[in-house]
Scaffold this motif. Structure first.
Motif, mmCIF file in Angstrom:
data_model
loop_
_atom_site.group_PDB
_atom_site.id
_atom_site.type_symbol
_atom_site.label_atom_id
_atom_site.label_comp_id
_atom_site.label_asym_id
_atom_site.label_seq_id
_atom_site.Cartn_x
_atom_site.Cartn_y
_atom_site.Cartn_z
ATOM 1 N N ALA A 81 13.373 24.672 7.839
ATOM 2 C CA ALA A 81 12.994 23.270 7.674
ATOM 3 C C ALA A 81 11.924 23.094 6.603
ATOM 4 O O ALA A 81 11.105 23.980 6.347
ATOM 5 C CB ALA A 81 12.489 22.703 8.997
ATOM 6 N N THR A 82 11.948 21.919 6.020
ATOM 7 C CA THR A 82 10.912 21.479 5.086
ATOM 8 C C THR A 82 10.414 20.115 5.540
ATOM 9 O O THR A 82 11.224 19.253 5.908
ATOM 10 C CB THR A 82 11.456 21.370 3.653
ATOM 11 N N TYR A 83 9.114 19.928 5.514
ATOM 12 C CA TYR A 83 8.525 18.624 5.812
ATOM 13 C C TYR A 83 7.914 18.076 4.538
ATOM 14 O O TYR A 83 7.021 18.692 3.948
ATOM 15 C CB TYR A 83 7.467 18.713 6.904
ATOM 16 N N ILE A 84 8.400 16.909 4.094
ATOM 17 C CA ILE A 84 7.870 16.252 2.902
ATOM 18 C C ILE A 84 6.899 15.169 3.356
ATOM 19 O O ILE A 84 7.295 14.180 3.972
ATOM 20 C CB ILE A 84 8.990 15.650 2.038
ATOM 21 N N LEU A 85 5.631 15.374 3.040
ATOM 22 C CA LEU A 85 4.591 14.425 3.405
ATOM 23 C C LEU A 85 4.359 13.460 2.247
ATOM 24 O O LEU A 85 4.126 13.883 1.113
ATOM 25 C CB LEU A 85 3.291 15.163 3.727
ATOM 26 N N CYS A 86 4.429 12.173 2.521
ATOM 27 C CA CYS A 86 4.128 11.138 1.533
ATOM 28 C C CYS A 86 2.677 10.735 1.732
ATOM 29 O O CYS A 86 2.350 10.076 2.724
ATOM 30 C CB CYS A 86 5.083 9.964 1.685
ATOM 31 N N VAL A 87 1.815 11.131 0.800
ATOM 32 C CA VAL A 87 0.384 11.153 1.090
ATOM 33 C C VAL A 87 -0.272 9.782 1.112
ATOM 34 O O VAL A 87 -1.364 9.639 1.673
ATOM 35 C CB VAL A 87 -0.364 12.092 0.114
ATOM 36 N N LEU A 88 0.349 8.746 0.529
ATOM 37 C CA LEU A 88 -0.246 7.414 0.634
ATOM 38 C C LEU A 88 -0.211 6.900 2.074
ATOM 39 O O LEU A 88 -0.988 6.019 2.438
ATOM 40 C CB LEU A 88 0.472 6.421 -0.278
ATOM 41 N N GLY A 89 0.682 7.457 2.867
ATOM 42 C CA GLY A 89 0.757 7.077 4.269
ATOM 43 C C GLY A 89 -0.176 7.881 5.156
ATOM 44 O O GLY A 89 -0.274 7.632 6.353
ATOM 45 N N GLY A 90 -0.866 8.862 4.582
ATOM 46 C CA GLY A 90 -1.769 9.729 5.340
ATOM 47 C C GLY A 90 -1.818 11.096 4.688
ATOM 48 O O GLY A 90 -0.773 11.665 4.355
ATOM 49 N N ALA A 91 -3.022 11.627 4.498
ATOM 50 C CA ALA A 91 -3.181 12.869 3.755
ATOM 51 C C ALA A 91 -2.776 14.103 4.552
ATOM 52 O O ALA A 91 -2.566 15.171 3.975
ATOM 53 C CB ALA A 91 -4.632 13.018 3.287
ATOM 54 N N GLU A 92 -2.671 13.970 5.856
ATOM 55 C CA GLU A 92 -2.319 15.108 6.702
ATOM 56 C C GLU A 92 -1.187 14.719 7.651
ATOM 57 O O GLU A 92 -1.092 13.566 8.074
ATOM 58 C CB GLU A 92 -3.521 15.589 7.508
ATOM 59 N N PRO A 93 -0.344 15.679 8.001
ATOM 60 C CA PRO A 93 0.734 15.389 8.949
ATOM 61 C C PRO A 93 0.202 15.167 10.350
ATOM 62 O O PRO A 93 -0.941 15.529 10.664
ATOM 63 C CB PRO A 93 1.602 16.643 8.883
ATOM 64 N N SER A 94 1.017 14.582 11.191
ATOM 65 C CA SER A 94 0.648 14.391 12.588
ATOM 66 C C SER A 94 0.498 15.742 13.281
ATOM 67 O O SER A 94 0.953 16.785 12.767
ATOM 68 C CB SER A 94 1.708 13.554 13.299
ATOM 69 N N GLU A 95 -0.113 15.743 14.441
ATOM 70 C CA GLU A 95 -0.394 17.002 15.140
ATOM 71 C C GLU A 95 0.884 17.765 15.483
ATOM 72 O O GLU A 95 0.914 18.994 15.384
ATOM 73 C CB GLU A 95 -1.195 16.724 16.413
ATOM 74 N N GLY A 131 4.141 6.471 -1.036
ATOM 75 C CA GLY A 131 4.095 6.010 0.334
ATOM 76 C C GLY A 131 5.340 6.361 1.127
ATOM 77 O O GLY A 131 6.123 7.242 0.744
ATOM 78 N N HIS A 132 5.555 5.630 2.193
ATOM 79 C CA HIS A 132 6.501 6.029 3.232
ATOM 80 C C HIS A 132 7.976 5.828 2.888
ATOM 81 O O HIS A 132 8.836 6.327 3.604
ATOM 82 C CB HIS A 132 6.158 5.226 4.505
ATOM 83 N N TRP A 133 8.257 5.156 1.781
ATOM 84 C CA TRP A 133 9.649 4.897 1.402
ATOM 85 C C TRP A 133 9.936 5.479 0.015
ATOM 86 O O TRP A 133 10.230 4.756 -0.939
ATOM 87 C CB TRP A 133 9.940 3.397 1.442
ATOM 88 N N PRO A 134 9.899 6.826 -0.127
ATOM 89 C CA PRO A 134 10.007 7.436 -1.459
ATOM 90 C C PRO A 134 11.372 7.284 -2.107
ATOM 91 O O PRO A 134 11.490 7.412 -3.329
ATOM 92 C CB PRO A 134 9.697 8.914 -1.189
ATOM 93 N N MET A 135 12.413 7.023 -1.335
ATOM 94 C CA MET A 135 13.733 6.813 -1.940
ATOM 95 C C MET A 135 13.764 5.549 -2.787
ATOM 96 O O MET A 135 14.647 5.384 -3.635
ATOM 97 C CB MET A 135 14.830 6.776 -0.870
ATOM 98 N N GLY A 138 0.786 -1.224 0.000
ATOM 99 C CA GLY A 138 0.000 0.000 0.000
ATOM 100 C C GLY A 138 0.818 1.275 0.000
ATOM 101 O O GLY A 138 0.272 2.360 0.220
ATOM 102 N N HIS A 139 2.116 1.161 -0.276
ATOM 103 C CA HIS A 139 2.979 2.344 -0.260
ATOM 104 C C HIS A 139 3.607 2.658 -1.617
ATOM 105 O O HIS A 139 4.635 3.332 -1.699
ATOM 106 C CB HIS A 139 4.071 2.174 0.801
ATOM 107 N N GLY A 140 2.983 2.158 -2.671
ATOM 108 C CA GLY A 140 3.447 2.490 -4.011
ATOM 109 C C GLY A 140 4.735 1.807 -4.416
ATOM 110 O O GLY A 140 5.428 2.277 -5.328
ATOM 111 N N LEU A 141 5.063 0.720 -3.760
ATOM 112 C CA LEU A 141 6.296 -0.008 -4.030
ATOM 113 C C LEU A 141 6.016 -1.225 -4.896
ATOM 114 O O LEU A 141 5.005 -1.905 -4.728
ATOM 115 C CB LEU A 141 6.933 -0.471 -2.721
ATOM 116 N N THR A 142 6.938 -1.534 -5.807
ATOM 117 C CA THR A 142 6.846 -2.759 -6.574
ATOM 118 C C THR A 142 7.343 -3.927 -5.728
ATOM 119 O O THR A 142 8.003 -3.734 -4.699
ATOM 120 C CB THR A 142 7.693 -2.668 -7.853
#
Length: 232
Positions: A178-192, A211-215, A140-144
């Motif tokens: 700072a920059t925060y890169i959100l990977c949206v398959l892991g959740g559409a919004e950042p944590s609080e 998903g969570h492993w974009p590299m 579910g994280h866009g990985l092959t």
């Protein structure tokens, strides 16, 4: 020229950035993927939370790096966020890639829904290590299937003390560029806690449609985002 210090998340090492490094170097930047103590090619080295922070600081100082862009993925956002406050004017920017962020006096394990109780049990059952995750963990994280295979084959058990020992901030995260890169398959919004930091004038948000492993899943897109943080 910027100097990128790349730190992957739990169970991973410098090798996790292999598909990202060439683009950054081709653009003329210094690139230093880093394995933290106790992982990958540094298995067997004892490590607590502050060991990992010091690993990052030592890399910057040893190489005498300036215009440093510290990049922390997942778990690594915790030591990277601490190290960013300790390298002074060597820091250009810190980039959190779908990561946790440190809070003073709080361990990484606090992000777990049960406050880390289950994690501590797991560590006790596995000799003080967080075991490698099974292939199904990455669904579910866009990985092959090939990419998942690479992650599982290269992962190593993670030293548990780095997860349960508290962070020690010497500079408020909201003050850091700072920059925060959100990977949206892991959740559409950042944590609080991340959302609270994003209101700072020094922080900005970016997104990747993966998903969570974009590299692994989107290395080219991740590299382009990182280059954008230094104006390229």
């Amino acid at each position: 020229m910027a100097n990128f210090v790349l730190v992957a998340g739990a169970r991973l090492g410098a090798w996790a950035w292999d598909d990202v490094v060439p683009q950054l170097r081709a653009a003329g930047h210094g690139v230093y993927p880093l394995t933290l103590s106790g992982l990958a090619d540094k298995q067997g080295l004892p490590a607590g939370q502050q060991t990992h922070v010091q690993d990052i600081v030592d890399e910057v100082v040893r190489r005498d790096l300036h215009e440093v862009v510290l990049v922390g993925h997942s778990y690594a956002g915790v030591p990277v966020g601490q190290a960013a406050g300790r390298i002074g004017d060597r820091l250009q920017r810190v980039v959190f890639v779908d990561s946790s962020v440190p809070a003073d006096g709080v361990p990484f394990s606090a992000v777990f829904p049960d406050g880390g109780v289950g994690l501590k049990t797991t560590l006790g059952e596995n000799g003080g290590f967080w075991p490698v995750a099974p292939a199904a963990h990455f669904d579910g994280h866009g990985l092959t299937a090939e990419q998942i295979g690479r992650i599982v084959a290269g992962a190593t058990p993670h030293p548990g003390a780095t997860l349960t020992e508290p962070a020690e901030l010497v500079r408020r995260l909201a003050e850091l560029p700072a920059t925060y890169i959100l990977c949206v398959l892991g959740g559409a919004e950042p944590s609080e806690d991340v959302a609270a930091l994003l209101v700072s004038e020094h922080w900005r948000r970016a997104e990747l449609e993966t998903g969570h492993w974009p590299m692994f899943s989107q290395p080219d897109e991740l590299a382009r985002l990182l280059l954008g943080e230094v104006g390229q």
